[in-house]
Design a protein around this motif. Sequence first.
Motif, mmCIF file in Angstrom:
data_model
loop_
_atom_site.group_PDB
_atom_site.id
_atom_site.type_symbol
_atom_site.label_atom_id
_atom_site.label_comp_id
_atom_site.label_asym_id
_atom_site.label_seq_id
_atom_site.Cartn_x
_atom_site.Cartn_y
_atom_site.Cartn_z
ATOM 1 N N HIS A 57 -0.435 -18.543 -25.984
ATOM 2 C CA HIS A 57 1.016 -18.430 -25.873
ATOM 3 C C HIS A 57 1.536 -17.247 -26.688
ATOM 4 O O HIS A 57 2.468 -16.556 -26.251
ATOM 5 C CB HIS A 57 1.692 -19.712 -26.339
ATOM 6 N N SER A 58 0.945 -17.006 -27.846
ATOM 7 C CA SER A 58 1.359 -15.850 -28.654
ATOM 8 C C SER A 58 1.111 -14.554 -27.890
ATOM 9 O O SER A 58 1.985 -13.677 -27.837
ATOM 10 C CB SER A 58 0.606 -15.833 -29.986
ATOM 11 N N LYS A 59 -0.058 -14.441 -27.295
ATOM 12 C CA LYS A 59 -0.383 -13.239 -26.528
ATOM 13 C C LYS A 59 0.563 -13.084 -25.342
ATOM 14 O O LYS A 59 1.048 -11.976 -25.060
ATOM 15 C CB LYS A 59 -1.831 -13.308 -26.027
ATOM 16 N N PHE A 60 0.850 -14.195 -24.663
ATOM 17 C CA PHE A 60 1.743 -14.133 -23.512
ATOM 18 C C PHE A 60 3.137 -13.682 -23.924
ATOM 19 O O PHE A 60 3.724 -12.783 -23.305
ATOM 20 C CB PHE A 60 1.826 -15.496 -22.828
ATOM 21 N N CYS A 61 3.688 -14.294 -24.950
ATOM 22 C CA CYS A 61 5.055 -13.979 -25.382
ATOM 23 C C CYS A 61 5.183 -12.540 -25.874
ATOM 24 O O CYS A 61 6.116 -11.821 -25.483
ATOM 25 C CB CYS A 61 5.485 -14.929 -26.497
ATOM 26 N N LEU A 62 4.264 -12.123 -26.732
ATOM 27 C CA LEU A 62 4.348 -10.777 -27.298
ATOM 28 C C LEU A 62 4.102 -9.712 -26.224
ATOM 29 O O LEU A 62 4.764 -8.666 -26.217
ATOM 30 C CB LEU A 62 3.351 -10.633 -28.443
ATOM 31 N N SER A 63 3.187 -9.991 -25.309
ATOM 32 C CA SER A 63 2.933 -9.041 -24.216
ATOM 33 C C SER A 63 4.133 -8.960 -23.278
ATOM 34 O O SER A 63 4.482 -7.874 -22.793
ATOM 35 C CB SER A 63 1.688 -9.468 -23.423
ATOM 36 N N ALA A 64 4.766 -10.107 -23.027
ATOM 37 C CA ALA A 64 5.954 -10.122 -22.162
ATOM 38 C C ALA A 64 7.088 -9.326 -22.798
ATOM 39 O O ALA A 64 7.816 -8.597 -22.113
ATOM 40 C CB ALA A 64 6.390 -11.563 -21.904
ATOM 41 N N LYS A 125 -1.375 -3.234 -20.637
ATOM 42 C CA LYS A 125 -2.510 -4.032 -21.114
ATOM 43 C C LYS A 125 -2.068 -5.165 -22.037
ATOM 44 O O LYS A 125 -2.878 -6.007 -22.415
ATOM 45 C CB LYS A 125 -3.511 -3.137 -21.842
ATOM 46 N N GLY A 126 -0.801 -5.195 -22.383
ATOM 47 C CA GLY A 126 -0.312 -6.230 -23.283
ATOM 48 C C GLY A 126 -0.775 -5.999 -24.709
ATOM 49 O O GLY A 126 -1.331 -4.947 -25.043
ATOM 50 N N VAL A 127 -0.563 -6.985 -25.559
ATOM 51 C CA VAL A 127 -1.010 -6.879 -26.946
ATOM 52 C C VAL A 127 -2.453 -7.352 -27.047
ATOM 53 O O VAL A 127 -2.933 -8.109 -26.202
ATOM 54 C CB VAL A 127 -0.121 -7.713 -27.892
ATOM 55 N N ASP A 128 -3.137 -6.900 -28.077
ATOM 56 C CA ASP A 128 -4.544 -7.244 -28.258
ATOM 57 C C ASP A 128 -4.687 -8.208 -29.430
ATOM 58 O O ASP A 128 -4.519 -7.824 -30.588
ATOM 59 C CB ASP A 128 -5.359 -5.969 -28.522
ATOM 60 N N THR A 129 -4.981 -9.458 -29.140
ATOM 61 C CA THR A 129 -5.177 -10.455 -30.198
ATOM 62 C C THR A 129 -6.594 -10.409 -30.752
ATOM 63 O O THR A 129 -6.908 -11.101 -31.724
ATOM 64 C CB THR A 129 -4.909 -11.870 -29.674
ATOM 65 N N GLN A 130 -7.454 -9.614 -30.118
ATOM 66 C CA GLN A 130 -8.856 -9.463 -30.526
ATOM 67 C C GLN A 130 -9.618 -10.789 -30.481
ATOM 68 O O GLN A 130 -10.623 -10.965 -31.173
ATOM 69 C CB GLN A 130 -8.938 -8.840 -31.926
ATOM 70 N N SER A 131 -9.126 -11.717 -29.652
ATOM 71 C CA SER A 131 -9.746 -13.048 -29.498
ATOM 72 C C SER A 131 -9.972 -13.722 -30.841
ATOM 73 O O SER A 131 -10.914 -14.507 -31.017
ATOM 74 C CB SER A 131 -11.092 -12.914 -28.747
ATOM 75 N N ASN A 132 -9.111 -13.406 -31.787
ATOM 76 C CA ASN A 132 -9.269 -13.930 -33.145
ATOM 77 C C ASN A 132 -7.928 -13.848 -33.843
ATOM 78 O O ASN A 132 -7.733 -13.053 -34.751
ATOM 79 C CB ASN A 132 -10.320 -13.114 -33.895
ATOM 80 N N LEU A 133 -6.993 -14.688 -33.416
ATOM 81 C CA LEU A 133 -5.630 -14.561 -33.909
ATOM 82 C C LEU A 133 -5.465 -15.259 -35.255
ATOM 83 O O LEU A 133 -4.901 -16.346 -35.368
ATOM 84 C CB LEU A 133 -4.637 -15.123 -32.886
ATOM 85 N N ASN A 134 -5.974 -14.581 -36.291
ATOM 86 C CA ASN A 134 -5.761 -15.088 -37.641
ATOM 87 C C ASN A 134 -4.374 -14.674 -38.125
ATOM 88 O O ASN A 134 -3.632 -13.988 -37.421
ATOM 89 C CB ASN A 134 -6.858 -14.598 -38.585
ATOM 90 N N SER A 135 -4.024 -15.087 -39.322
ATOM 91 C CA SER A 135 -2.674 -14.816 -39.810
ATOM 92 C C SER A 135 -2.414 -13.324 -39.974
ATOM 93 O O SER A 135 -1.334 -12.836 -39.626
ATOM 94 C CB SER A 135 -2.439 -15.537 -41.144
ATOM 95 N N GLU A 136 -3.388 -12.595 -40.474
ATOM 96 C CA GLU A 136 -3.201 -11.152 -40.674
ATOM 97 C C GLU A 136 -2.931 -10.447 -39.352
ATOM 98 O O GLU A 136 -2.028 -9.611 -39.245
ATOM 99 C CB GLU A 136 -4.428 -10.545 -41.352
ATOM 100 N N ARG A 137 -3.720 -10.778 -38.335
ATOM 101 C CA ARG A 137 -3.538 -10.167 -37.025
ATOM 102 C C ARG A 137 -2.202 -10.577 -36.423
ATOM 103 O O ARG A 137 -1.493 -9.758 -35.820
ATOM 104 C CB ARG A 137 -4.679 -10.566 -36.086
#
Length: 214
Positions: A57-64, A125-137
């Motif tokens: 959902h974070s990736k979807f919202c930020l990419s949108a 391409k949207g935002v890149d969460t790097q398949s590892n959405l930790n707090s820093e990312r």
Amino acid sequence: MRTVSELQDALDEDLAWRRSELHSFLGSVRRASSDSTTQRALCRAGVPILYAHWEGHSKFCLSAYLKFVGRRRMTYSELHPAFVALALEASLDSRQGVSHSRKLIHRVTTLLDEASTRPQIPWKKGVDTQSNLNSERCFDLFASLGLDSNPIHLKARLIDYELLRARNEIAHGQYLNVDARSYEELHHEIISMIEFVRNTVSAAAENGAYRRSF
């Protein structure tokens, strides 16, 4: 996704199915016999699902939101500095073999001489969460879009340890005991965080936070 209402409808639709699925899974945990093997297995399996929806959902919202701003066709001088930076870096990435000094000159020249031009914001391409959405990312992605992540900074430990590390251990086949109470608490925390992401993006679009403030 050219209007605020279209963006908000897309955010709501994505949130709705995720929230429904998570609540359905929680219902299964509650219906299982207390402290049974089935309930423990469901709680363990639920952690990777919670993480998947947090990242998804974070990736979807930020990419949108990135797409929404990218299609505003605004000039450098009109955009929030975060989007100016994204556009400049995308422009430089397309210039292979350019030295560091020339890149710096290009940035300055663009800002001085091309303030009235429309940049190409890299939204496809949207935002890149790097398949590892930790707090820093997560916090870095918010900053890259000019969004305020301060309200969830206190959730950093929960994101990194109770969610991400637990998900990694379970996904890699390690045994991790997750009781029903802990799982339900984590469930409510993740629902709260994904709603925060949705609400932050919605408010930013509605309030024109992507515009440069003078």
